[in-house]
Design an enzyme around this catalytic site. Structure first.
Site, short mmCIF file in Angstrom:
data_model
loop_
_atom_site.label_atom_id
_atom_site.label_comp_id
_atom_site.label_asym_id
_atom_site.label_seq_id
_atom_site.Cartn_x
_atom_site.Cartn_y
_atom_site.Cartn_z
N ALA A 15 1.01 -1.23 0.04
CA ALA A 15 -0.21 -0.06 0.01
C ALA A 15 1.07 1.01 -0.07
O ALA A 15 2.18 1.13 0.16
CB ALA A 15 -0.97 0.00 1.11
N CYS A 16 0.38 2.45 -0.07
CA CYS A 16 1.09 3.57 0.02
C CYS A 16 1.96 3.89 1.04
O CYS A 16 1.64 3.50 2.27
CB CYS A 16 -0.13 5.05 -0.16
SG CYS A 16 0.72 6.43 0.30
N PRO A 17 3.27 4.18 0.99
CA PRO A 17 3.78 4.44 0.09
C PRO A 17 4.23 3.76 -1.23
O PRO A 17 4.80 4.49 -2.05
CB PRO A 17 4.80 5.72 0.26
CG PRO A 17 4.97 5.14 1.95
CD PRO A 17 4.04 4.23 2.06
#
Ligand SMILES: Cc1cc2nc3c(=O)[nH]c(=O)nc-3n(C[C@H](O)[C@H](O)[C@H](O)COP(=O)(O)OP(=O)(O)OC[C@H]3O[C@@H](n4cnc5c(N)ncnc54)[C@H](O)[C@@H]3O)c2cc1C
Lengths: 79, 397
Positions: A15-17
């Site tokens: 997931a992000c980043p």
């Protein structure tokens, strides 16, 4: 190459980043001559790695893709 | 059935939520922390950039539900093979199930020159005193170059470096110093915000406010005498006031086996069930775990809820969901919403979103006790990335 220092960075399904964090981290910890094999699922990784290689002067040796993952092999020639 | 002993190390966001959530008819719950004060870390941002006097600290015991035993001790060694946790004082603790929720600390020794500027200029990721230092420096600033950025590819709360520069710019504008101040934001990523969706929302704001962005800037070293920061990529930037997010590192605890941690001292876990690699009876959650998602309170919260369900014998899986609130200054904000398999949404910057961020802070203490669980359940459903994607998209590839 027998004694090549190759590091697999598995950044699939992050997931992000996301994968660029893992590449950036692997680059920080690398030495000239190292080979980083980045595995990812996010297609954005291709253009990001290309831009990164242009900026840092490092070499993308190959980009391969199958149903499961994108594999980018990077040779560190500048640090 | 006899109750089992659940030992939780770390009473921050993740540890407290887990201790309060777990079924006490199934477990005797012991929560260990070296500190009996609970700090709401997102407040560091408002102490540093708005001079907030409200430090948001509470006694941990006041935040715990009945049935949780709190022990104030510092853990020095975790033996996963022997199922024993050693503390700097007193007898070791045994457990049937263990959850490590020890968060991260700032490691300023990693970057040459960082120690000197960190003690002079402060930072807003370590503690209240450091955040107050940032505020006092900003307050006495009369003009020049303010440089803000993260010093390491891993960052606690990924939006926080940008939040810092947005709030600093707003502050200088309000103080009438905007024309005398240059703003430079550096980042190790290819663009201001790593996820394209949010970057597309943020970039126009950076342009509009005249904030210069230096991408692919991984700090190599800082020369305090020359007031210059150098990057591994070969760039440099001069500062008058540097506000630099220090590198985060897992806590200095010894582990047996040592191989459960990476070289940033983060604990390897299965990203779906949060079990420590190779162990069925031990979990790690929150900032201190090597989970490939944002280091945020929301994630610590969702991971704690997942582990509670698994420990209760229910089916549960963490999907990497992020929901990081993002203050973009001038009373507006957005959220970084995505998951392991869903790209970050191009979520708009609105006054309502900033209001939501502040509301979540206001209800933080109660939410630790689970008082808003039903509201959060609805909120997380309504804001599922797959739902939002149809409306807002995820930006270009
Ligand atoms: C500026 C800033 C802004 C942020 N904004 C947001 C936001 O808007 N939204 C959001 O969701 N998140 C935000 N966060 C992130 C959030 O604060 C953290 O992700 C969250 O606190 C992580 O929870 P945790 O339980 O993993 O660790 P922590 O809350 O850090 O708790 C760890 C606990 O472990 C204890 N401990 C550590 N070592 C030991 C030991 N050896 N023995 C005993 N106890 C030990 C510590 O004392 C501490 O109490 C922000 C953070 C910062 C710095």
């Amino acid at each position: 190459m027998a004694n090549e220092n190759r590091k697999i960075v598995d950044s699939r399904g992050t997931a992000c980043p996301g994968p660029i964090t893992d590449l950036s981290l692997a680059y920080r910890k690398s030495k000239v001559g190292d080979v980083i094999e980045l595995w990812a699922t996010d297609p954005g990784v291709k253009s990001d790695t290309k831009a990164w290689a242009e900026k840092t002067g490092n070499k993308i040796e190959s980009v391969t893709e199958d149903k499961e993952k994108i594999v980018i092999v990077i040779r560190i020639v500048r640090r | 059935m006899a109750k089992k002993n659940l030992l939780i190390i770390g009473s921050g966001d993740g540890g407290t939520i887990l201790a309060n959530s777990i079924d006490k008819s199934m477990y005797n719950v012991t929560l260990i922390d070296k500190s009996d004060k609970h700090v709401f870390q997102p407040q560091y941002l408002y102490i540093a950039f708005q001079g907030s006097k409200d430090t948001m600290v509470r006694d941990e015991k006041s935040l715990l539900k009945k049935g949780v035993t709190f022990v104030k001790k510092e853990v020095s060694r975790i033996d996963l093979n022997e199922r024993k946790v050693y503390t700097t004082k007193g007898k070791p603790h045994s457990y049937d199930k263990l959850v490590v929720a020890t968060g991260v600390t700032s490691d300023i020794s990693m970057i040459p020159g960082m120690q000197e500027i960190n003690s002079k200029y402060g930072d807003y990721h370590t503690n209240i005193a450091q955040a107050q230092k940032v505020w006092s420096n900003l307050n006495s600033f009369k003009g020049g170059t303010i440089v803000i950025g993260q010093s390491y590819p891993i960052c606690k709360c990924p939006p926080s470096p940008l939040e810092g520069i947005f709030l600093a710019e707003e502050l200088m504008h309000r103080k009438g110093l905007r024309k005398k101040t240059k703003f430079v934001f550096f980042t190790p990523y290819p663009r201001a915000y790593p996820a394209e969706g949010i970057n597309e929302v943020i970039e126009p704001l950076l342009k509009e406010r005249g904030i210069e962005v230096m991408p692919f800037f991984n700090i190599d070293r800082i020369d305090p005498a020359k007031k210059t920061i150098y990057s591994i990529e070969g760039d440099s930037v001069k500062y008058d006031l540097p506000i630099i997010v220090p590198p985060p590192k897992g806590m200095n605890i010894e582990y047996n086996p040592d191989s459960v941690r990476n070289d940033d001292r983060l604990v390897y876990v299965d990203k779906f069930n949060l079990k420590i690699k190779g162990f069925d009876d031990a979990f790690a959650i929150g900032d201190g775990a090597a989970v490939p998602t944002a280091k945020s309170g929301v994630d610590a919260h969702l991971e704690a809820k997942t582990v509670a369900r698994i420990l209760e014998g229910k089916d549960a899986k963490f999907n990497g969901r992020t929901n990081c609130p993002f203050d973009t200054g001038y009373g507006r904000g957005t959220f970084v919403i995505g998951s392991y398999d869903e790209k970050v949404i191009k979520y708009p910057v609105t006054h309502m979103n900033l209001f939501m961020k502040h509301m979540m802070a206001k209800i933080y203490w109660e939410s630790l006790k689970g008082e808003f669980d039903s509201v959060f359940d609805i909120y997380f459903k309504e804001t599922e990335p797959s739902r939002l994607e149809k409306k807002y998209g995820t930006g270009k590839e």
